[in-house]
Design a protein around this motif. Structure first.
Motif, PDB file in Angstrom:
ATOM      1  N   ILE A 100       5.327  -0.685  -0.741  1.00 31.15           N
ATOM      2  CA  ILE A 100       4.617  -1.858  -0.211  1.00 31.15           C
ATOM      3  C   ILE A 100       3.203  -1.479   0.187  1.00 31.15           C
ATOM      4  N   LEU A 101       3.063  -0.380   0.913  1.00 31.95           N
ATOM      5  CA  LEU A 101       1.716   0.057   1.304  1.00 31.95           C
ATOM      6  C   LEU A 101       0.842   0.276   0.073  1.00 31.95           C
ATOM      7  N   ASP A 102       1.398   0.935  -0.921  1.00 32.89           N
ATOM      8  CA  ASP A 102       0.644   1.211  -2.147  1.00 32.89           C
ATOM      9  C   ASP A 102       0.269  -0.084  -2.871  1.00 32.89           C
ATOM     10  N   GLN A 103       1.226  -0.989  -3.018  1.00 35.58           N
ATOM     11  CA  GLN A 103       0.961  -2.243  -3.723  1.00 35.58           C
ATOM     12  C   GLN A 103      -0.107  -3.067  -2.995  1.00 35.58           C
ATOM     13  N   LEU A 104       0.013  -3.166  -1.671  1.00 37.41           N
ATOM     14  CA  LEU A 104      -0.967  -3.952  -0.923  1.00 37.41           C
ATOM     15  C   LEU A 104      -2.344  -3.297  -0.921  1.00 37.41           C
ATOM     16  N   LEU A 105      -2.378  -1.972  -0.966  1.00 36.32           N
ATOM     17  CA  LEU A 105      -3.655  -1.267  -1.062  1.00 36.32           C
ATOM     18  C   LEU A 105      -4.336  -1.582  -2.386  1.00 36.32           C
ATOM     19  N   HIS A 106      -3.593  -1.505  -3.477  1.00 36.66           N
ATOM     20  CA  HIS A 106      -4.186  -1.686  -4.797  1.00 36.66           C
ATOM     21  C   HIS A 106      -4.281  -3.136  -5.241  1.00 36.66           C
TER      22      HIS A 106
END
Length: 82
Positions: A11-17
């Motif tokens: 989730i953190l990665d998806q929201l970052l990118h």
């Protein structure tokens, strides 16, 4: 890595990118290939830790820093493995 950490980091990665694109729990669940319920639980956990605003699906400043640090660690591991 267990499923819970996979979802939290994912989730953190998806929201970052995907910061400029709107996201939903259902969309994140599809991208991570997990259930929407698992994503909803993870979103509440991340919000409780101050890393995410679940109502806007946006990372907080702390969440952005955490996501950047995780992305950097992953890049570093890939570089060392190559």
């Amino acid at each position: 890595m267990d499923t819970r950490h996979y979802i939290l980091f994912g989730i953190l990665d998806q929201l970052l990118h995907q910061a400029e694109r709107p996201s939903t729990a259902a969309l994140l669940a599809r991208r991570l290939d997990v259930s929407a319920l698992e994503v909803s639980d993870a979103l509440l956990h991340l919000e409780g830790k101050g890393l995410l605003r679940a109502d806007t699906m946006r990372l907080t400043l702390s969440g952005l820093a955490a996501a950047q640090a995780l992305a950097g660690a992953r890049r570093s591991r890939r570089t060392q493995a190559a």
